[in-house]
Design a protein around this motif. Structure first.
Motif: not given
Length: 70
Positions: A31-41
């Protein structure tokens, strides 16, 4: 609802405490370098043994995020 395009990255988090903590650390760092996180697997769980005890957990995750349409 608009159509979205998603991209994924693969990460591995590590924790001496728990699998969940390893996942949280991976997502926090992303989240420090990527915007718009939505889900994880969760894709893999493994660990390291030290003196017959769990030394730390390693958890690999795919994290998905939306691509900005600007």
């Amino acid at each position: 609802m608009s159509d979205n395009v998603y991209k994924t990255v693969e990460l591995t988090g590590s924790s001496e405490t728990s699998q969940e903590d390893a996942v949280r650390k991976a997502i926090h760092e992303a989240s420090r370098s990527i915007a718009n996180l939505r889900w994880f697997e969760v894709t893999d769980v493994r660990g390291h043994i030290v003196d017959n005890e769990i030394g730390h957990w390693q958890v690999s995750v795919k994290v998905g995020f939306t691509i900005d349409n600007q």
